[in-house]
Design a protein around this motif. Structure first.
Motif, PDB file in Angstrom:
ATOM      1  N   UNK A   1     -46.118  -8.875  38.660  1.00  0.00           N
ATOM      2  CA  UNK A   1     -45.976  -9.024  37.567  1.00  0.00           C
ATOM      3  C   UNK A   1     -46.760 -10.771  38.426  1.00  0.00           C
ATOM      4  N   UNK A   2     -47.076 -10.732  39.190  1.00  0.00           N
ATOM      5  CA  UNK A   2     -47.485 -12.644  40.000  1.00  0.00           C
ATOM      6  C   UNK A   2     -48.814 -12.454  39.158  1.00  0.00           C
ATOM      7  N   UNK A   3     -49.584 -13.845  39.159  1.00  0.00           N
ATOM      8  CA  UNK A   3     -50.873 -14.046  38.336  1.00  0.00           C
ATOM      9  C   UNK A   3     -51.388 -15.321  39.853  1.00  0.00           C
ATOM     10  N   UNK A   4     -52.670 -15.233  39.986  1.00  0.00           N
ATOM     11  CA  UNK A   4     -52.980 -16.172  40.317  1.00  0.00           C
ATOM     12  C   UNK A   4     -54.762 -16.609  39.420  1.00  0.00           C
ATOM     13  N   UNK A   5     -55.045 -17.373  40.156  1.00  0.00           N
ATOM     14  CA  UNK A   5     -56.534 -17.767  39.186  1.00  0.00           C
ATOM     15  C   UNK A   5     -56.948 -18.411  40.287  1.00  0.00           C
ATOM     16  N   UNK A   6     -58.793 -18.355  41.016  1.00  0.00           N
ATOM     17  CA  UNK A   6     -58.943 -19.138  41.756  1.00  0.00           C
ATOM     18  C   UNK A   6     -60.241 -20.249  40.432  1.00  0.00           C
ATOM     19  N   UNK A   7     -59.592 -21.246  41.652  1.00  0.00           N
ATOM     20  CA  UNK A   7     -60.627 -22.311  41.071  1.00  0.00           C
ATOM     21  C   UNK A   7     -62.020 -22.537  41.941  1.00  0.00           C
ATOM     22  N   UNK A   8     -62.836 -22.552  41.036  1.00  0.00           N
ATOM     23  CA  UNK A   8     -64.433 -22.495  41.209  1.00  0.00           C
ATOM     24  C   UNK A   8     -64.714 -23.909  42.321  1.00  0.00           C
ATOM     25  N   UNK A   9     -64.210 -24.613  41.597  1.00  0.00           N
ATOM     26  CA  UNK A   9     -64.571 -25.815  42.115  1.00  0.00           C
ATOM     27  C   UNK A   9     -64.113 -26.347  43.078  1.00  0.00           C
ATOM     28  N   UNK A  10     -62.402 -26.158  43.613  1.00  0.00           N
ATOM     29  CA  UNK A  10     -61.630 -26.405  44.161  1.00  0.00           C
ATOM     30  C   UNK A  10     -61.780 -25.701  45.748  1.00  0.00           C
ATOM     31  N   UNK A  11     -62.832 -24.266  45.268  1.00  0.00           N
ATOM     32  CA  UNK A  11     -62.841 -23.360  45.313  1.00  0.00           C
ATOM     33  C   UNK A  11     -60.622 -22.881  46.740  1.00  0.00           C
ATOM     34  N   UNK A  12     -60.183 -22.732  45.571  1.00  0.00           N
ATOM     35  CA  UNK A  12     -58.622 -22.309  46.525  1.00  0.00           C
ATOM     36  C   UNK A  12     -58.231 -21.281  45.253  1.00  0.00           C
ATOM     37  N   UNK A  13     -56.505 -20.412  45.329  1.00  0.00           N
ATOM     38  CA  UNK A  13     -56.549 -19.948  44.761  1.00  0.00           C
ATOM     39  C   UNK A  13     -54.577 -20.712  43.730  1.00  0.00           C
ATOM     40  N   UNK A  14     -55.160 -20.744  43.102  1.00  0.00           N
ATOM     41  CA  UNK A  14     -53.611 -21.512  42.451  1.00  0.00           C
ATOM     42  C   UNK A  14     -52.662 -19.739  41.599  1.00  0.00           C
ATOM     43  N   UNK A  15     -51.051 -20.458  42.199  1.00  0.00           N
ATOM     44  CA  UNK A  15     -50.408 -19.547  41.757  1.00  0.00           C
ATOM     45  C   UNK A  15     -50.228 -19.734  40.234  1.00  0.00           C
ATOM     46  N   UNK A  16     -50.005 -18.830  39.108  1.00  0.00           N
ATOM     47  CA  UNK A  16     -49.801 -19.253  38.088  1.00  0.00           C
ATOM     48  C   UNK A  16     -48.621 -18.463  38.066  1.00  0.00           C
ATOM     49  N   UNK A  17     -47.769 -18.216  36.301  1.00  0.00           N
ATOM     50  CA  UNK A  17     -46.624 -18.023  36.063  1.00  0.00           C
ATOM     51  C   UNK A  17     -46.692 -16.978  35.780  1.00  0.00           C
ATOM     52  N   UNK A  18     -44.977 -16.222  36.341  1.00  0.00           N
ATOM     53  CA  UNK A  18     -45.579 -14.676  36.485  1.00  0.00           C
ATOM     54  C   UNK A  18     -45.186 -14.353  34.821  1.00  0.00           C
ATOM     55  N   UNK A  19     -45.810 -12.776  35.090  1.00  0.00           N
ATOM     56  CA  UNK A  19     -45.876 -12.138  34.112  1.00  0.00           C
ATOM     57  C   UNK A  19     -44.187 -11.771  33.239  1.00  0.00           C
ATOM     58  N   UNK A  20     -44.374 -11.335  32.287  1.00  0.00           N
ATOM     59  CA  UNK A  20     -42.185 -11.406  31.733  1.00  0.00           C
ATOM     60  C   UNK A  20     -42.196  -9.978  32.133  1.00  0.00           C
ATOM     61  N   UNK A  21     -43.275  -9.331  32.535  1.00  0.00           N
ATOM     62  CA  UNK A  21     -43.053  -7.367  32.866  1.00  0.00           C
ATOM     63  C   UNK A  21     -44.165  -6.945  33.942  1.00  0.00           C
ATOM     64  N   UNK A  22     -43.581  -6.000  34.545  1.00  0.00           N
ATOM     65  CA  UNK A  22     -44.048  -5.623  35.382  1.00  0.00           C
ATOM     66  C   UNK A  22     -45.480  -5.050  35.167  1.00  0.00           C
ATOM     67  N   UNK A  23     -46.674  -4.997  34.807  1.00  0.00           N
ATOM     68  CA  UNK A  23     -47.757  -3.771  34.684  1.00  0.00           C
ATOM     69  C   UNK A  23     -48.831  -4.269  35.437  1.00  0.00           C
ATOM     70  N   UNK A  24     -49.121  -2.823  35.338  1.00  0.00           N
ATOM     71  CA  UNK A  24     -51.050  -1.891  36.225  1.00  0.00           C
ATOM     72  C   UNK A  24     -51.691  -1.784  34.800  1.00  0.00           C
ATOM     73  N   UNK A  25     -52.937  -1.294  35.445  1.00  0.00           N
ATOM     74  CA  UNK A  25     -53.492  -1.151  34.176  1.00  0.00           C
ATOM     75  C   UNK A  25     -53.859  -1.433  33.193  1.00  0.00           C
ATOM     76  N   UNK A  26     -54.271  -2.544  32.966  1.00  0.00           N
ATOM     77  CA  UNK A  26     -53.511  -3.664  31.408  1.00  0.00           C
ATOM     78  C   UNK A  26     -55.470  -4.374  31.011  1.00  0.00           C
ATOM     79  N   UNK A  27     -54.863  -4.454  30.369  1.00  0.00           N
ATOM     80  CA  UNK A  27     -56.228  -5.604  29.847  1.00  0.00           C
ATOM     81  C   UNK A  27     -56.116  -7.036  30.105  1.00  0.00           C
ATOM     82  N   UNK A  28     -56.912  -7.974  30.220  1.00  0.00           N
ATOM     83  CA  UNK A  28     -56.484  -9.649  30.066  1.00  0.00           C
ATOM     84  C   UNK A  28     -58.263 -10.016  29.576  1.00  0.00           C
TER      85      UNK A  28
END
Length: 466
Positions: A227-254
Motif C-alpha cells: 500500500x506504500x506510495x512514492x514519488x520521484x521529484x526530477x528537480x530535487x532528484x530524490x524519492x519522496x514518501x507519500x500517503x499510503x493507499x487505504x487498501x493494499x493492491x497490485x495490478x492497479x491503474x494509476x
C-alpha cells in the motif's frame, strides 16, 4: 520587458445582459498570470482564473503570450471556467469563444471542440452565426479554408518546455532502476537514487510534475501486496514518501485527472478489486466503485474523462475482459460502460492517448499469440483496427505518447524473450523508427510516463493586446 515598461489598459467596456458597465481591468488577471511564473495550463486551474469575471477571461485569452502547448489547451481552459457555473457564465462563455484562434486547432481537435461548443451554447447564437460556423468547419475539413471567424496569428511562448520519458523497469536482485530519456538531447540516463521499496505490477503516473508509484507486489520472495506510495521529484532528484493507499493492491491503474490522482482496481491477496481511491491534498479517499472487478486494468485520462479498460481476475487468468468504463462526474461520481466493447479481449497491453485518439497496443490475446493495435476515438466512439506494424510484438512493455508519436520500450516477446529496444511509432503513417536503447534492459511489467518541465525566463514580457 521589465515591470516598469508594462502599461495595463485603462478601461475596457463590457456589455452585460441589462446594461453597459465600464470595467477597469487594469492589472488584475493579466498581471497575476504575469507574476505567477507558471505555465498557462497550471495558471488556468487555479482560483484566480476560475473566479475571474467574463470580461477579464475574454481579454486574457486574447493575449499572444499564453505559453500554452496547443490552442485546444486554451479552449479547454475556457470550458473548465464555464462549467464551474454554467447558468451564470453561458453568456460570457459565448463571448469569450471569439478569443479562440480556430485556425491553430489541430486537425484531431476540430470535432471535439466544435461538438462541445454546439452542445454548450448553440441556442444562444443567432441563425447567421450558426450558419457561418457550420460553413467554416466544413471548409476547414475539406481544404483548410479560413473564414472571417478565424484568427490565424500564432501564439508566442517565452518559456522553454523540456520533455522527459521516465521508465520504471522490473526489479532485479532486489533493486529497481528508474531510467530517463531526454527528448531534447536524445540520450538516456539512469536515476542514481533507487526507489526505496522495489516492486512489480505497481501503478505509475505523472502527477504534479513528479513520477508517482503506488501499490504493487514486493520484489522479495513473498510477493505480498503493498500500500506504500512514492514519488520521484526530477528537480530535487530524490524519492519522496507519500500517503499510503487505504487498501493494499497490485495490478492497479494509476492516472491523474482534474488535479487528482486516481488508483483504480487491481487485486489483493484474495481476489480482483472494483474499488478505487482518489488522492487530493495529501490524502487518499474512497472513490466510486467500478462496475466490474479488474486486475491488470489499463487506466488513462483523455479529454477530461477517466477510462478503465480490460482487466481480468487472478483466479480466472484465462478470462480477459474487452469491456471498458468511464468515470461520469457530477454531484455523485459513478462509472458507466462505454457504448461499445473492444474488438479483442486482451491483457498486459497498454493504452495511450495522442491527439484525442486512444490506442490499445500489444498484449496477450486468448485465441492467438499475435497482437494487433486498435485505434479508438474517445470522442466520437468510432473504432478501427490496424495491423501490428512494429516489431517485435510484445507484452508487459511500457508505452507513452508525445507529439503524435507512440514510444515503446521493454517487455517480452511472445516467445518470452526480453526486449531492450526503444522504438517510436507513427500511427498516422504506420512507420516505426528504432531509437537508442536504454542502458539497462527494463524487463517485464514496465511502466513509463512523460514529464514536462517548463523553464521560464528571468523576465516575461507584458500582455500583448494586438
Amino acid at each position: 520587458m521589465a515591470d516598469a515598461d508594462y502599461e495595463p489598459p485603462s478601461k475596457v467596456a463590457r456589455e452585460d445582459e441589462e446594461d453597459i458597465i465600464v470595467n477597469v481591468v487594469d492589472d488584475d488577471l493579466c498581471e497575476l498570470y504575469r507574476r505567477s511564473g507558471v505555465s498557462f495550463i497550471e495558471f488556468s486551474k487555479n482560483k484566480d482564473f476560475m473566479d475571474a469575471p467574463p470580461a477579464d477571461i475574454k481579454l486574457f485569452l486574447e493575449r499572444d503570450d499564453l505559453m500554452a502547448d496547443t490552442e485546444e489547451d486554451i479552449y479547454f481552459a475556457l470550458e473548465r471556467w464555464y462549467k464551474l457555473d454554467k447558468k451564470s457564465r453561458l453568456r460570457g462563455f459565448v463571448g469569450a469563444l471569439q478569443s479562440i484562434r480556430y485556425a491553430l486547432l489541430s486537425h484531431h481537435a476540430v470535432i471535439p471542440v466544435t461538438n462541445a461548443i454546439f452542445n454548450a451554447c448553440a441556442r444562444k447564437w443567432t441563425k447567421d452565426l450558426r450558419e457561418e460556423i457550420s460553413n467554416y468547419w466544413q471548409g476547414f475539413e475539406r481544404n483548410r479554408v479560413y473564414s472571417k471567424l478565424n484568427n490565424p496569428k500564432p501564439r508566442i511562448s517565452y518559456a522553454e518546455v523540456k520533455n522527459y520519458l521516465y521508465v520504471l523497469g522490473a526489479p532485479k536482485d532486489g533493486s529497481q532502476f528508474l531510467q530517463c530519456y531526454d527528448f531534447g538531447s536524445k540520450s538516456w540516463d539512469v536515476v542514481k537514487e533507487k526507489i526505496p521499496i522495489a516492486r512489480t505490477e505497481a501503478g505509475v503516473a505523472a502527477f504534479e510534475g513528479r513520477v508517482w508509484v503506488a501499490g504493487g507486489l514486493s520484489a522479495n520472495t513473498e510477493l505480498r501486496p503493498l500500500d506504500s506510495v512514492y514519488s520521484y521529484d526530477p528537480v530535487a532528484q530524490t524519492w519522496k514518501v507519500g500517503a499510503n493507499l487505504k487498501e493494499k493492491r497490485y495490478g492497479l491503474g494509476l492516472a491523474a485527472l482534474d488535479d487528482k490522482l486516481h488508483a483504480v482496481g487491481g487485486a489483493n491477496q484474495e481476489a480482483a478489486l472494483d474499488t478505487t481511491e482518489v488522492y487530493q491534498q495529501s490524502v487518499w479517499t474512497a472513490g466510486a466503485s467500478l462496475i466490474e472487478k479488474r486486475y491488470d486494468v489499463q487506466v488513462v485520462s483523455a479529454h477530461g474523462k477517466l477510462f478503465a479498460a480490460f482487466g481480468t481476475d487472478p483466479a480466472q487468468i484465462s478470462y480477459h475482459r474487452r469491456t471498458w468504463e468511464k468515470l461520469k462526474s457530477g454531484l455523485t461520481e459513478r462509472w458507466e460502460y462505454c457504448p461499445t466493447d473492444f474488438v479483442v479481449a486482451r491483457r498486459r497491453c497498454r493504452l495511450v492517448v495522442t491527439r484525442n485518439i486512444m490506442y490499445i497496443v500489444g498484449g496477450d490475446r486468448p485465441e492467438t499469440e499475435r497482437c494487433s493495435m486498435t485505434e479508438y476515438h474517445c470522442i466520437l466512439n468510432c473504432r478501427s483496427t490496424r495491423r501490428p506494424v512494429f516489431e517485435p510484438v510484445r507484452t508487459g512493455f511500457a508505452a507513452a505518447a508525445l507529439g503524435g508519436f507512440i514510444y515503446l520500450v521493454g517487455g517480452l516477446t511472445t516467445d518470452g524473450e526480453v526486449v531492450k529496444s526503444f522504438q517510436r511509432f507513427d500511427p498516422g503513417h504506420g512507420k516505426t523508427e528504432d531509437l537508442d536503447d536504454p542502458p539497462i534492459a527494463p524487463g517485464d511489467n514496465v511502466r513509463a510516463v512523460i514529464i514536462k518541465q517548463t523553464i521560464l525566463p528571468e523576465s516575461r514580457p507584458g500582455p500583448s493586446r494586438t
